[in-house]
Each structure stands twice: as structure tokens, then as C-alpha cells.
Design a protein around this motif. Structure first.
Motif, PDB file in Angstrom:
ATOM      1  N   ILE A   6     -34.307 -23.317 -16.077  1.00  0.00           N
ATOM      2  CA  ILE A   6     -33.635 -22.131 -15.641  1.00  0.00           C
ATOM      3  C   ILE A   6     -32.761 -22.726 -14.358  1.00  0.00           C
ATOM      4  O   ILE A   6     -33.247 -23.129 -13.433  1.00  0.00           O
ATOM      5  N   ARG A   7     -31.565 -22.145 -14.429  1.00  0.00           N
ATOM      6  CA  ARG A   7     -30.480 -22.237 -13.245  1.00  0.00           C
ATOM      7  C   ARG A   7     -30.369 -21.082 -12.857  1.00  0.00           C
ATOM      8  O   ARG A   7     -29.909 -19.919 -13.578  1.00  0.00           O
ATOM      9  N   VAL A   8     -30.654 -21.235 -11.543  1.00  0.00           N
ATOM     10  CA  VAL A   8     -30.308 -19.713 -10.807  1.00  0.00           C
ATOM     11  C   VAL A   8     -29.198 -20.263  -9.789  1.00  0.00           C
ATOM     12  O   VAL A   8     -29.191 -21.002  -9.065  1.00  0.00           O
ATOM     13  N   VAL A   9     -27.939 -19.302  -9.726  1.00  0.00           N
ATOM     14  CA  VAL A   9     -27.198 -19.361  -8.809  1.00  0.00           C
ATOM     15  C   VAL A   9     -27.313 -18.188  -7.587  1.00  0.00           C
ATOM     16  O   VAL A   9     -27.532 -17.183  -7.911  1.00  0.00           O
ATOM     17  N   VAL A  10     -27.320 -18.648  -6.346  1.00  0.00           N
ATOM     18  CA  VAL A  10     -27.517 -17.507  -5.225  1.00  0.00           C
ATOM     19  C   VAL A  10     -26.038 -17.519  -4.907  1.00  0.00           C
ATOM     20  O   VAL A  10     -25.501 -18.463  -4.285  1.00  0.00           O
ATOM     21  N   LEU A  11     -25.782 -16.257  -4.596  1.00  0.00           N
ATOM     22  CA  LEU A  11     -24.414 -15.774  -4.286  1.00  0.00           C
ATOM     23  C   LEU A  11     -24.714 -14.823  -3.063  1.00  0.00           C
ATOM     24  O   LEU A  11     -25.488 -13.789  -3.335  1.00  0.00           O
ATOM     25  N   SER A  12     -23.960 -14.924  -1.951  1.00  0.00           N
ATOM     26  CA  SER A  12     -24.098 -13.788  -0.912  1.00  0.00           C
ATOM     27  C   SER A  12     -23.101 -12.987  -0.809  1.00  0.00           C
ATOM     28  O   SER A  12     -21.739 -13.388  -1.110  1.00  0.00           O
ATOM     29  N   THR A  13     -23.274 -11.762  -0.494  1.00  0.00           N
ATOM     30  CA  THR A  13     -22.165 -10.772  -0.697  1.00  0.00           C
ATOM     31  C   THR A  13     -21.100 -11.109   0.481  1.00  0.00           C
ATOM     32  O   THR A  13     -20.025 -10.614   0.252  1.00  0.00           O
ATOM     33  N   THR A  14     -21.551 -11.735   1.407  1.00  0.00           N
ATOM     34  CA  THR A  14     -20.317 -12.245   2.605  1.00  0.00           C
ATOM     35  C   THR A  14     -19.522 -13.235   1.886  1.00  0.00           C
ATOM     36  O   THR A  14     -18.410 -13.531   2.606  1.00  0.00           O
ATOM     37  N   GLU A  15     -19.777 -13.928   0.885  1.00  0.00           N
ATOM     38  CA  GLU A  15     -18.818 -14.894   0.287  1.00  0.00           C
ATOM     39  C   GLU A  15     -17.826 -14.217  -0.507  1.00  0.00           C
ATOM     40  O   GLU A  15     -16.807 -15.038  -0.665  1.00  0.00           O
ATOM     41  N   GLY A  16     -18.192 -12.982  -0.954  1.00  0.00           N
ATOM     42  CA  GLY A  16     -16.962 -12.527  -1.693  1.00  0.00           C
ATOM     43  C   GLY A  16     -17.273 -12.399  -3.268  1.00  0.00           C
ATOM     44  O   GLY A  16     -17.681 -13.471  -3.706  1.00  0.00           O
ATOM     45  N   HIS A  17     -16.835 -11.431  -3.666  1.00  0.00           N
ATOM     46  CA  HIS A  17     -17.013 -11.085  -5.522  1.00  0.00           C
ATOM     47  C   HIS A  17     -16.083 -12.132  -6.070  1.00  0.00           C
ATOM     48  O   HIS A  17     -16.565 -12.315  -7.368  1.00  0.00           O
ATOM     49  N   ASP A  18     -14.940 -12.839  -5.485  1.00  0.00           N
ATOM     50  CA  ASP A  18     -14.167 -13.725  -6.296  1.00  0.00           C
ATOM     51  C   ASP A  18     -14.780 -14.877  -6.635  1.00  0.00           C
ATOM     52  O   ASP A  18     -14.105 -15.748  -7.402  1.00  0.00           O
ATOM     53  N   LYS A  19     -15.804 -15.384  -6.364  1.00  0.00           N
ATOM     54  CA  LYS A  19     -16.417 -16.785  -6.475  1.00  0.00           C
ATOM     55  C   LYS A  19     -16.816 -16.971  -7.923  1.00  0.00           C
ATOM     56  O   LYS A  19     -16.623 -17.975  -8.405  1.00  0.00           O
ATOM     57  N   VAL A  20     -17.193 -15.741  -8.855  1.00  0.00           N
ATOM     58  CA  VAL A  20     -17.362 -15.936 -10.220  1.00  0.00           C
ATOM     59  C   VAL A  20     -16.239 -16.661 -11.152  1.00  0.00           C
ATOM     60  O   VAL A  20     -16.287 -17.308 -11.649  1.00  0.00           O
ATOM     61  N   LEU A  21     -15.096 -16.245 -10.895  1.00  0.00           N
ATOM     62  CA  LEU A  21     -13.912 -16.476 -11.594  1.00  0.00           C
ATOM     63  C   LEU A  21     -13.326 -17.850 -10.912  1.00  0.00           C
ATOM     64  O   LEU A  21     -12.709 -18.705 -11.300  1.00  0.00           O
ATOM     65  N   LYS A  22     -13.648 -18.020  -9.718  1.00  0.00           N
ATOM     66  CA  LYS A  22     -13.293 -19.566  -8.828  1.00  0.00           C
ATOM     67  C   LYS A  22     -14.160 -20.618  -9.116  1.00  0.00           C
ATOM     68  O   LYS A  22     -13.672 -21.511  -9.283  1.00  0.00           O
ATOM     69  N   TYR A  23     -15.228 -20.366  -9.389  1.00  0.00           N
ATOM     70  CA  TYR A  23     -16.133 -21.475  -9.646  1.00  0.00           C
ATOM     71  C   TYR A  23     -16.933 -21.052 -11.262  1.00  0.00           C
ATOM     72  O   TYR A  23     -18.382 -20.761 -11.291  1.00  0.00           O
ATOM     73  N   PRO A  24     -16.268 -20.852 -12.189  1.00  0.00           N
ATOM     74  CA  PRO A  24     -16.869 -20.327 -13.578  1.00  0.00           C
ATOM     75  C   PRO A  24     -17.990 -21.164 -14.014  1.00  0.00           C
ATOM     76  O   PRO A  24     -18.978 -20.619 -14.561  1.00  0.00           O
ATOM     77  N   LEU A  25     -17.985 -22.634 -14.017  1.00  0.00           N
ATOM     78  CA  LEU A  25     -18.713 -23.316 -14.723  1.00  0.00           C
ATOM     79  C   LEU A  25     -20.296 -23.145 -14.334  1.00  0.00           C
ATOM     80  O   LEU A  25     -21.016 -23.060 -14.934  1.00  0.00           O
ATOM     81  N   VAL A  26     -20.390 -23.167 -12.876  1.00  0.00           N
ATOM     82  CA  VAL A  26     -21.702 -22.846 -12.451  1.00  0.00           C
ATOM     83  C   VAL A  26     -22.386 -21.612 -12.803  1.00  0.00           C
ATOM     84  O   VAL A  26     -23.415 -21.393 -13.012  1.00  0.00           O
ATOM     85  N   PHE A  27     -21.603 -20.685 -12.953  1.00  0.00           N
ATOM     86  CA  PHE A  27     -22.023 -19.224 -13.261  1.00  0.00           C
ATOM     87  C   PHE A  27     -22.220 -19.187 -15.096  1.00  0.00           C
ATOM     88  O   PHE A  27     -23.233 -18.688 -15.456  1.00  0.00           O
ATOM     89  N   GLN A  28     -21.410 -20.052 -15.708  1.00  0.00           N
ATOM     90  CA  GLN A  28     -21.415 -19.974 -17.075  1.00  0.00           C
ATOM     91  C   GLN A  28     -22.584 -20.707 -17.513  1.00  0.00           C
ATOM     92  O   GLN A  28     -23.421 -20.595 -18.498  1.00  0.00           O
ATOM     93  N   GLN A  29     -23.225 -21.763 -16.604  1.00  0.00           N
ATOM     94  CA  GLN A  29     -24.112 -22.552 -16.874  1.00  0.00           C
ATOM     95  C   GLN A  29     -25.636 -22.082 -16.448  1.00  0.00           C
ATOM     96  O   GLN A  29     -26.625 -22.587 -16.899  1.00  0.00           O
ATOM     97  N   GLN A  76     -28.694 -18.949 -15.937  1.00  0.00           N
ATOM     98  CA  GLN A  76     -29.154 -17.903 -16.787  1.00  0.00           C
ATOM     99  C   GLN A  76     -29.558 -16.600 -15.667  1.00  0.00           C
ATOM    100  O   GLN A  76     -29.605 -15.632 -16.170  1.00  0.00           O
ATOM    101  N   VAL A  77     -29.391 -16.729 -14.351  1.00  0.00           N
ATOM    102  CA  VAL A  77     -29.792 -15.835 -13.544  1.00  0.00           C
ATOM    103  C   VAL A  77     -28.973 -15.898 -12.232  1.00  0.00           C
ATOM    104  O   VAL A  77     -28.590 -17.476 -11.810  1.00  0.00           O
ATOM    105  N   VAL A  78     -28.232 -15.062 -11.626  1.00  0.00           N
ATOM    106  CA  VAL A  78     -27.779 -14.998 -10.356  1.00  0.00           C
ATOM    107  C   VAL A  78     -28.447 -13.868  -9.512  1.00  0.00           C
ATOM    108  O   VAL A  78     -28.828 -12.849  -9.902  1.00  0.00           O
ATOM    109  N   VAL A  79     -28.633 -14.553  -8.259  1.00  0.00           N
ATOM    110  CA  VAL A  79     -29.595 -13.615  -7.282  1.00  0.00           C
ATOM    111  C   VAL A  79     -28.255 -13.335  -6.250  1.00  0.00           C
ATOM    112  O   VAL A  79     -27.609 -14.175  -5.558  1.00  0.00           O
ATOM    113  N   LEU A  80     -27.955 -12.177  -6.055  1.00  0.00           N
ATOM    114  CA  LEU A  80     -26.954 -11.606  -5.097  1.00  0.00           C
ATOM    115  C   LEU A  80     -27.565 -11.368  -3.929  1.00  0.00           C
ATOM    116  O   LEU A  80     -28.410 -10.374  -4.003  1.00  0.00           O
TER     117      LEU A  80
END
Lengths: 128, 219
Positions: free
Chosen positions: B134-157, B159-163
Motif C-alpha cells: 500500500i502506498r500512503v501519501v501524507v499531505l499536511s494542511t499547511t502545504e495547501g490543497h493544490d498539491k494534488v493537481l501539482k503532483y498528480p502521479l504520487v496521488f494517482q499511485q 491507495q491512501v492519503v493521510v491529511l
């Protein structure tokens, strides 16, 4: 800068294949890179020019073909380039279910070189 | 002049090693999680809190990827968990070969859950399969919500995002609706956990999910 690792791997692959095919000097390498890989052509070139120092790669030209990100909709079969950056939303039927047609490519298509003995190996020799 | 056609993927060698790792992990009934994020998203804090929450329930091991230091590994070791440090010395991601080596130092232990903390970076780690489940991406609120579209591959690959840092949400411009909308575009199947590593808010859902996933793999 994962471009460094990618180019190092490319050089290993080409070096191995060149040895197998008795090529001692490579004039051109053609690399195909999908835009979804986020490998930047200028960084790939920089990495190559930094690392390609030995005789085999002296003066080698690195050709890079970039491929667009394209999807095919699983619902209606529409093929499309996403207008949202990398988003998967079919412009025809609005479905989010799609599969990737291109954009993740990362391969050496071919390379060209000489045997160093002036022998003509013939064009389009198939390697492995 | 000869032209040699190759059509060979640059990641082929890594993918083969990753498949080998995956076979070994699967035969052991081990859950392997590849944690990826930007620097400072709170990966190590999340790991510390996860270790505390799972103590006595699940045997954990950690592989720590870092460019140069062993500071994160020390933090994990202080929690009493087996940790192997990989210093990539400048390389911006872990690869399957590094994991194979690190695993040889953990394989004698009765581990049920192996966390691999990747090098802090949302671009490069996305390309390199390590053999994880399982690949888990950890994104923090302080980084901004735009990271999903800026770094799509990591989110596409993944299965889980920890906000993470959800406690800081009111103090940021992070737009939760835009974040969810973008995730839907990039990866409609992805699962999201909102939590705060610091306050512990939302942590229980994450750890219960881990327990459930470990349970699925018991052999």
C-alpha cells in the motif's frame, strides 16, 4: 532530480547492449518520456552530460520525445487529453472511470553507434 | 552505423527487484506500507504516534529513508521499534534494491507491519516501486490543497492519503472541498484519513484501519 537515477539506469542498459552488439561508440540515443513521469527533459540532458564521460558516450546526442497524457473512457470509449492537469474526467460523458493510454512512458526506443572497426552492422539491427 | 532498437523500460530493473520483494513480503504475511510526502508534512510524528497506538497489538518494523542524517531513525528507535536507516546520500528517492538490503537486517524479526518512510519529496518516489502493498501519501494542511493537481502521479499511485495537521485547518487557506474534488479527479478510489499527529485527533481511525489490513494478511 530522479532524472539522475533514470539516466544512470539508461546508461547501464545501453552500455550492456552495446557490449553485446560490439558497439564501441554511440552517436545517438532516443528516449521516450511520458509527461506523467515528471522527468524533465532539461534535467535528463543535464544528468546525461554530467555522467556521460567515458569513450562510449563521448559526443552522444540524446534525443527526447515527450508523450502527452491521454486517457480512454471506460464508459463511452472516448479518447481524450485531460484539460484539467492530469484529471480523469471524460469530456464526452463525464465518467471518471478511464484508463491511461499514454503519459507514463520511460524507455529507450533505440540507439545508434559504430563498432569502432569501421564495420557496417546494417541499419535496424534488432538488439535484445 | 548501426541502429539498435531497445524498447526497454528504464525502470525495468527496479520493477523486477520490487516484484521479488513483494513475493518475499507476501510469503511472510507482512503488510508493507510506503509512506511518501513532502519534507515537513509530519511523517515521522505520524509514525511515532502510530507506534504508540499499536504497541502490544502489532509488531512493527521501520525502514527510514533519508538523504544524509539518522535523526528520524533515532526518533523511531526511541519508541522501541526496530529501525533500519538508509542514507541515500543525495538520491531523492528509495529504490527496490535499497529495500532488499535493508530487509535483510529485519527479516529475522517477527514483524507484522513494515513501514517504509520514503525520502521527503512528492515527485521522485512516485516512480519507484519498492514492493510495498500500500502506498500512503501524507499531505499536511499547511502545504495547501493544490498539491494534488501539482503532483498528480504520487496521488494517482497511492491507495491512501493521510491529511495531517487537521488541527491547523482553521489557520490555513486549505480548501477541503477543493482538495476532495481534485482527489476525485486524479484518483476516485483513494481513501482519505483526516488526522492530527500532534493532537491525536482522528488517529484511531487510521490505526484501526492498519490493524484491519494486518489482519487480512495473517497466514
Amino acid at each position: 532530480m530522479h532524472e539522475m537515477s533514470l539516466i544512470a539506469e539508461m546508461m547501464n542498459m545501453v552500455r550492456e547492449s552495446a557490449a553485446h552488439n560490439n558497439i564501441t561508440r554511440i552517436s545517438r540515443i532516443k528516449l521516450v518520456v511520458g509527461k506523467l513521469t515528471m522527468a524533465m527533459p532539461h534535467s535528463l540532458r543535464f544528468a546525461f552530460h554530467t555522467m556521460a564521460r567515458d569513450g562510449l558516450f563521448q559526443g552522444t546526442e540524446l534525443l527526447i520525445e515527450e508523450r502527452e497524457v491521454a486517457y480512454q473512457c471506460c464508459q463511452c470509449g472516448e479518447k481524450y487529453l485531460p484539460d484539467m492537469p492530469y484529471g480523469q474526467l471524460c469530456p464526452n460523458c463525464g465518467s471518471k472511470a478511464s484508463h491511461l493510454l499514454s503519459g507514463r512512458e520511460l524507455f529507450v526506443e533505440y540507439y545508434e553507434g559504430d563498432s569502432g572497426k569501421g564495420e557496417e552492422n546494417g541499419a535496424n539491427t534488432h538488439g535484445n | 552505423m548501426a541502429q539498435i532498437r531497445m524498447e526497454t523500460n528504464l525502470l525495468g530493473a527496479n520493477d523486477m527487484l520490487a516484484a521479488k520483494n513483494r513475493r518475499i513480503f507476501k510469503a511472510r504475511g507482512l503488510l508493507v506500507i510506503n509512506l511518501m510526502s513532502s519534507p515537513g508534512s509530519g511523517k515521522t510524528t505520524l509514525l511515532e504516534k502510530t507506534i504508540e497506538a499499536l504497541r502490544g497489538r502489532i509488531e512493527l518494523g521501520v525502514i527510514e529513508g533519508d538523504l544524509y542524517t539518522d535523526q528520524d531513525a533515532m526518533r523511531i528507535e526511541n519508541k522501541g521499534v526496530e529501525v533500519v536507516q538508509i542514507n541515500t546520500e543525495g538520491t531523492c528517492h528509495l529504490d527496490a534494491g535499497m529495500i532488499e538490503k535493508a530487509w535483510s537486517r529485519l527479516e529475522h524479526l517477527p514483524i507484522q507491519l513494515l513501514f517504509i518512510e520514503n525520502v521527503g519529496n512528492l515527485v521522485c518516489p512516485a516512480e519507484f516501486d519498492l514492493g510495498e502493498d500500500i502506498r500512503v501519501v501524507v499531505l499536511s494542511t499547511t502545504e495547501g490543497h493544490d498539491k494534488v493537481l501539482k503532483y498528480p502521479l504520487v496521488f494517482q499511485q497511492a491507495q491512501v492519503v493521510v491529511l495531517n495537521k487537521i488541527d491547523l485547518l482553521p489557520y490555513t487557506d486549505f480548501d477541503l472541498n477543493a482538495f476532495n474534488r481534485d482527489l476525485q479527479l486524479v484518483n476516485p478510489q483513494i481513501r482519505v484519513f483526516q488526522l492530527s499527529g500532534r493532537t491525536g485527533e482522528g488517529l484511531a481511525q487510521w490505526t484501526e484501519w492498519l490493524v484491519e489490513e494486518v489482519g487480512k494478511r495473517v497466514i
